[in-house]
Design a protein around this motif. Structure first.
Motif, PDB file in Angstrom:
ATOM      1  N   PRO A 191       1.376   3.376   2.454  1.00  0.00           N
ATOM      2  CA  PRO A 191       0.338   4.301   2.913  1.00  0.00           C
ATOM      3  C   PRO A 191       0.854   5.688   3.278  1.00  0.00           C
ATOM      4  O   PRO A 191       1.910   5.840   3.892  1.00  0.00           O
ATOM      5  N   SER A 212      -2.258   6.313  -0.937  1.00  0.00           N
ATOM      6  CA  SER A 212      -0.892   5.807  -1.062  1.00  0.00           C
ATOM      7  C   SER A 212       0.066   6.925  -1.452  1.00  0.00           C
ATOM      8  O   SER A 212      -0.320   7.928  -2.056  1.00  0.00           O
ATOM      9  N   ILE A 256      -4.523   6.867   6.182  1.00  0.00           N
ATOM     10  CA  ILE A 256      -5.527   5.808   6.280  1.00  0.00           C
ATOM     11  C   ILE A 256      -6.752   6.391   6.974  1.00  0.00           C
ATOM     12  O   ILE A 256      -6.658   6.934   8.074  1.00  0.00           O
ATOM     13  N   THR A 312      -7.236   3.858   1.863  1.00  0.00           N
ATOM     14  CA  THR A 312      -5.877   4.346   2.086  1.00  0.00           C
ATOM     15  C   THR A 312      -5.452   5.226   0.920  1.00  0.00           C
ATOM     16  O   THR A 312      -5.671   4.863  -0.237  1.00  0.00           O
ATOM     17  N   ALA A 330       0.807  -1.219   0.000  1.00  0.00           N
ATOM     18  CA  ALA A 330       0.000   0.000   0.000  1.00  0.00           C
ATOM     19  C   ALA A 330       0.839   1.268   0.000  1.00  0.00           C
ATOM     20  O   ALA A 330       0.395   2.299  -0.504  1.00  0.00           O
TER      21      ALA A 330
END
Length: 226
Positions: free
Chosen positions: A76, A178, A79, A176, A74
Protein backbone atom coordinates in the motif's frame (compact mmCIF):
# COMPACT_ATOMS: atom_id res chain seq x y z
CA UNK A 1 -5.44 -11.52 -7.37
CA UNK A 2 -8.23 -12.55 -5.02
CA UNK A 3 -7.15 -13.03 -1.41
CA UNK A 4 -8.95 -13.72 1.88
CA UNK A 5 -7.56 -12.36 5.14
CA UNK A 6 -8.95 -14.21 8.18
CA UNK A 7 -9.51 -12.36 11.45
CA UNK A 8 -8.31 -8.96 10.31
CA UNK A 9 -9.83 -7.63 13.53
CA UNK A 10 -9.83 -9.42 16.86
CA UNK A 11 -13.11 -11.03 17.98
CA UNK A 12 -13.52 -8.31 20.61
CA UNK A 13 -12.95 -5.53 18.07
CA UNK A 14 -15.40 -7.19 15.71
CA UNK A 15 -18.04 -7.46 18.44
CA UNK A 16 -17.61 -3.82 19.46
CA UNK A 17 -17.74 -2.58 15.89
CA UNK A 18 -20.85 -4.61 15.14
CA UNK A 19 -22.59 -3.20 18.22
CA UNK A 20 -21.73 0.34 17.15
CA UNK A 21 -23.00 -0.28 13.62
CA UNK A 22 -26.30 -1.63 14.94
CA UNK A 23 -26.90 1.62 16.86
CA UNK A 24 -25.76 4.04 14.15
CA UNK A 25 -27.96 6.27 11.98
CA UNK A 26 -27.73 5.21 8.33
CA UNK A 27 -28.37 7.16 5.12
CA UNK A 28 -29.24 6.17 1.55
CA UNK A 29 -26.17 4.63 -0.07
CA UNK A 30 -27.09 6.15 -3.41
CA UNK A 31 -26.00 9.53 -2.08
CA UNK A 32 -22.36 8.56 -2.73
CA UNK A 33 -22.91 6.67 -6.00
CA UNK A 34 -21.77 7.91 -9.40
CA UNK A 35 -24.20 8.53 -12.25
CA UNK A 36 -23.84 4.92 -13.49
CA UNK A 37 -23.65 3.10 -10.14
CA UNK A 38 -26.68 4.93 -8.77
CA UNK A 39 -28.83 2.95 -11.20
CA UNK A 40 -27.91 -0.39 -9.58
CA UNK A 41 -27.10 0.60 -5.99
CA UNK A 42 -29.66 -0.01 -3.25
CA UNK A 43 -28.24 -0.06 0.29
CA UNK A 44 -27.49 2.17 3.23
CA UNK A 45 -24.21 3.70 4.34
CA UNK A 46 -22.77 5.69 7.20
CA UNK A 47 -21.83 9.29 6.35
CA UNK A 48 -18.05 9.65 5.92
CA UNK A 49 -17.86 11.99 8.92
CA UNK A 50 -19.93 9.75 11.20
CA UNK A 51 -18.01 9.11 14.47
CA UNK A 52 -18.54 5.34 14.18
CA UNK A 53 -17.16 5.31 10.63
CA UNK A 54 -14.16 7.41 11.61
CA UNK A 55 -13.31 5.43 14.75
CA UNK A 56 -13.65 1.95 13.28
CA UNK A 57 -12.21 3.02 9.96
CA UNK A 58 -9.03 4.00 11.79
CA UNK A 59 -9.06 0.66 13.62
CA UNK A 60 -9.27 -1.20 10.30
CA UNK A 61 -6.40 0.78 8.77
CA UNK A 62 -4.30 0.13 11.88
CA UNK A 63 -5.03 -3.59 11.65
CA UNK A 64 -4.06 -3.59 7.98
CA UNK A 65 -0.73 -1.90 8.73
CA UNK A 66 0.29 -4.77 11.01
CA UNK A 67 -1.11 -7.58 8.84
CA UNK A 68 1.75 -9.20 6.89
CA UNK A 69 -0.56 -10.78 4.32
CA UNK A 70 -2.18 -7.49 3.38
CA UNK A 71 1.09 -5.57 3.38
CA UNK A 72 2.78 -8.14 1.15
CA UNK A 73 -0.16 -8.47 -1.25
CA UNK A 74 -1.23 -4.83 -1.49
CA UNK A 75 2.09 -2.98 -1.10
CA UNK A 76 0.00 0.00 0.00
CA UNK A 77 0.94 3.57 -0.78
CA UNK A 78 -2.34 5.21 0.27
CA UNK A 79 -5.50 3.79 1.85
CA UNK A 80 -8.77 5.66 1.65
CA UNK A 81 -10.73 5.88 4.92
CA UNK A 82 -12.96 2.80 5.13
CA UNK A 83 -16.67 3.24 4.53
CA UNK A 84 -19.47 1.16 6.04
CA UNK A 85 -22.63 -0.24 4.47
CA UNK A 86 -25.74 -2.18 5.42
CA UNK A 87 -28.04 -4.39 3.36
CA UNK A 88 -31.43 -5.85 4.34
CA UNK A 89 -34.97 -6.33 3.03
CA UNK A 90 -33.94 -7.21 -0.51
CA UNK A 91 -31.32 -4.48 -0.85
CA UNK A 92 -28.54 -5.23 -3.32
CA UNK A 93 -25.86 -3.67 -5.51
CA UNK A 94 -25.78 -4.68 -9.16
CA UNK A 95 -22.70 -5.29 -11.27
CA UNK A 96 -20.37 -2.29 -11.38
CA UNK A 97 -16.72 -1.25 -11.40
CA UNK A 98 -15.61 1.26 -8.77
CA UNK A 99 -14.33 4.68 -9.72
CA UNK A 100 -10.69 4.68 -10.82
CA UNK A 101 -9.81 7.81 -8.82
CA UNK A 102 -11.12 9.04 -5.47
CA UNK A 103 -10.34 12.20 -3.59
CA UNK A 104 -9.39 11.66 0.04
CA UNK A 105 -11.90 13.42 2.33
CA UNK A 106 -11.02 16.98 3.33
CA UNK A 107 -7.81 16.96 1.25
CA UNK A 108 -6.66 17.62 -2.29
CA UNK A 109 -5.02 14.17 -2.42
CA UNK A 110 -6.23 11.83 -5.12
CA UNK A 111 -6.09 8.07 -4.64
CA UNK A 112 -6.11 5.49 -7.44
CA UNK A 113 -8.29 2.49 -6.58
CA UNK A 114 -5.87 -0.31 -7.49
CA UNK A 115 -7.22 -2.64 -4.80
CA UNK A 116 -10.68 -3.10 -3.29
CA UNK A 117 -11.23 -4.54 0.17
CA UNK A 118 -14.40 -5.68 1.94
CA UNK A 119 -14.50 -6.49 5.65
CA UNK A 120 -17.50 -8.50 6.84
CA UNK A 121 -19.29 -7.67 10.11
CA UNK A 122 -22.09 -10.26 9.88
CA UNK A 123 -21.59 -14.01 10.03
CA UNK A 124 -22.84 -16.01 7.01
CA UNK A 125 -25.64 -17.70 8.96
CA UNK A 126 -27.09 -14.36 10.06
CA UNK A 127 -28.41 -13.44 6.64
CA UNK A 128 -29.55 -14.94 3.35
CA UNK A 129 -28.06 -13.66 0.12
CA UNK A 130 -25.59 -10.81 0.34
CA UNK A 131 -22.78 -12.66 -1.42
CA UNK A 132 -20.06 -10.53 -2.92
CA UNK A 133 -19.78 -11.74 -6.51
CA UNK A 134 -16.49 -10.93 -8.23
CA UNK A 135 -16.16 -11.59 -11.95
CA UNK A 136 -12.77 -12.07 -13.61
CA UNK A 137 -11.26 -14.02 -16.50
CA UNK A 138 -11.76 -17.26 -14.53
CA UNK A 139 -15.48 -16.73 -14.03
CA UNK A 140 -17.50 -15.57 -11.03
CA UNK A 141 -16.38 -15.98 -7.42
CA UNK A 142 -18.94 -15.90 -4.58
CA UNK A 143 -17.55 -14.48 -1.33
CA UNK A 144 -19.32 -14.67 2.04
CA UNK A 145 -16.86 -14.65 4.93
CA UNK A 146 -17.17 -14.79 8.73
CA UNK A 147 -17.42 -11.56 10.69
CA UNK A 148 -14.04 -9.87 11.07
CA UNK A 149 -12.61 -11.48 7.94
CA UNK A 150 -11.68 -9.52 4.82
CA UNK A 151 -11.36 -10.13 1.10
CA UNK A 152 -8.94 -8.24 -1.16
CA UNK A 153 -9.41 -8.10 -4.93
CA UNK A 154 -8.41 -5.92 -7.91
CA UNK A 155 -10.18 -2.59 -8.19
CA UNK A 156 -10.62 -3.31 -11.90
CA UNK A 157 -13.01 -6.19 -11.15
CA UNK A 158 -16.66 -6.18 -12.12
CA UNK A 159 -18.54 -7.08 -8.93
CA UNK A 160 -21.93 -7.00 -7.20
CA UNK A 161 -23.71 -7.81 -3.93
CA UNK A 162 -26.69 -10.15 -4.25
CA UNK A 163 -30.03 -9.23 -2.59
CA UNK A 164 -30.19 -9.78 1.17
CA UNK A 165 -33.51 -11.53 1.71
CA UNK A 166 -33.19 -12.33 5.43
CA UNK A 167 -31.28 -10.66 8.23
CA UNK A 168 -28.80 -7.81 7.92
CA UNK A 169 -25.41 -7.74 6.23
CA UNK A 170 -22.98 -5.23 7.73
CA UNK A 171 -19.66 -4.53 6.08
CA UNK A 172 -16.85 -2.09 5.43
CA UNK A 173 -15.33 -1.34 2.05
CA UNK A 174 -12.46 0.82 0.86
CA UNK A 175 -9.71 1.20 -1.71
CA UNK A 176 -5.92 1.14 -1.71
CA UNK A 177 -3.46 2.74 -4.07
CA UNK A 178 -0.53 0.34 -4.38
CA UNK A 179 3.12 1.09 -4.95
CA UNK A 180 2.74 -1.31 -7.89
CA UNK A 181 -0.16 -0.38 -10.15
CA UNK A 182 -0.39 -3.65 -12.13
CA UNK A 183 -2.23 -6.53 -10.44
CA UNK A 184 -0.22 -9.19 -12.30
CA UNK A 185 3.05 -7.72 -11.07
CA UNK A 186 1.74 -7.50 -7.51
CA UNK A 187 0.75 -11.18 -7.71
CA UNK A 188 4.25 -12.17 -8.86
CA UNK A 189 5.86 -10.18 -6.05
CA UNK A 190 3.54 -11.80 -3.51
CA UNK A 191 4.41 -15.29 -4.78
CA UNK A 192 8.11 -14.52 -4.56
CA UNK A 193 7.78 -13.03 -1.08
CA UNK A 194 5.89 -16.10 0.14
CA UNK A 195 8.49 -18.41 -1.40
CA UNK A 196 11.33 -16.49 0.28
CA UNK A 197 9.63 -16.75 3.68
CA UNK A 198 9.17 -20.51 3.20
CA UNK A 199 12.84 -20.91 2.31
CA UNK A 200 13.83 -19.03 5.45
CA UNK A 201 11.57 -21.24 7.59
CA UNK A 202 13.05 -24.34 5.94
CA UNK A 203 16.57 -23.24 6.80
CA UNK A 204 17.71 -22.64 3.22
CA UNK A 205 21.19 -21.43 2.33
CA UNK A 206 21.34 -17.76 3.44
CA UNK A 207 23.22 -16.83 0.27
CA UNK A 208 20.41 -18.21 -1.88
CA UNK A 209 17.81 -16.39 0.23
CA UNK A 210 19.78 -13.15 -0.09
CA UNK A 211 20.00 -13.55 -3.86
CA UNK A 212 16.24 -14.12 -4.23
CA UNK A 213 15.50 -11.27 -1.84
CA UNK A 214 17.65 -9.03 -4.00
CA UNK A 215 15.67 -10.01 -7.07
CA UNK A 216 12.43 -9.21 -5.22
CA UNK A 217 13.60 -5.75 -4.24
CA UNK A 218 15.01 -4.99 -7.66
CA UNK A 219 11.68 -5.89 -9.24
CA UNK A 220 9.88 -3.73 -6.68
CA UNK A 221 12.32 -0.90 -7.44
CA UNK A 222 11.63 -1.33 -11.16
CA UNK A 223 7.83 -1.49 -10.89
CA UNK A 224 7.00 0.83 -8.00
CA UNK A 225 5.58 4.32 -8.38
CA UNK A 226 6.34 7.00 -5.81
Amino acid sequence: MLLSIPELLTPEQTRQCRAALEQAAWVDGRDTAGHVAVQVKNNRQLPLDHPVAQHWGQAIVQALSTNPTFMSAALPQRILPPRFNRYEGGEAYGFHIDNAIFQAPNTTTRVRSDISTTVFFSDPDEYEGGELIIRDTYGEHSIKLPSGHAVVYPGTSLHRVTPVTRGVRYGSFFWTQSLVRDDGRRALLLEQDVAIQRLIQAGADPEVVAQLTGVYHNLLRMWSEL
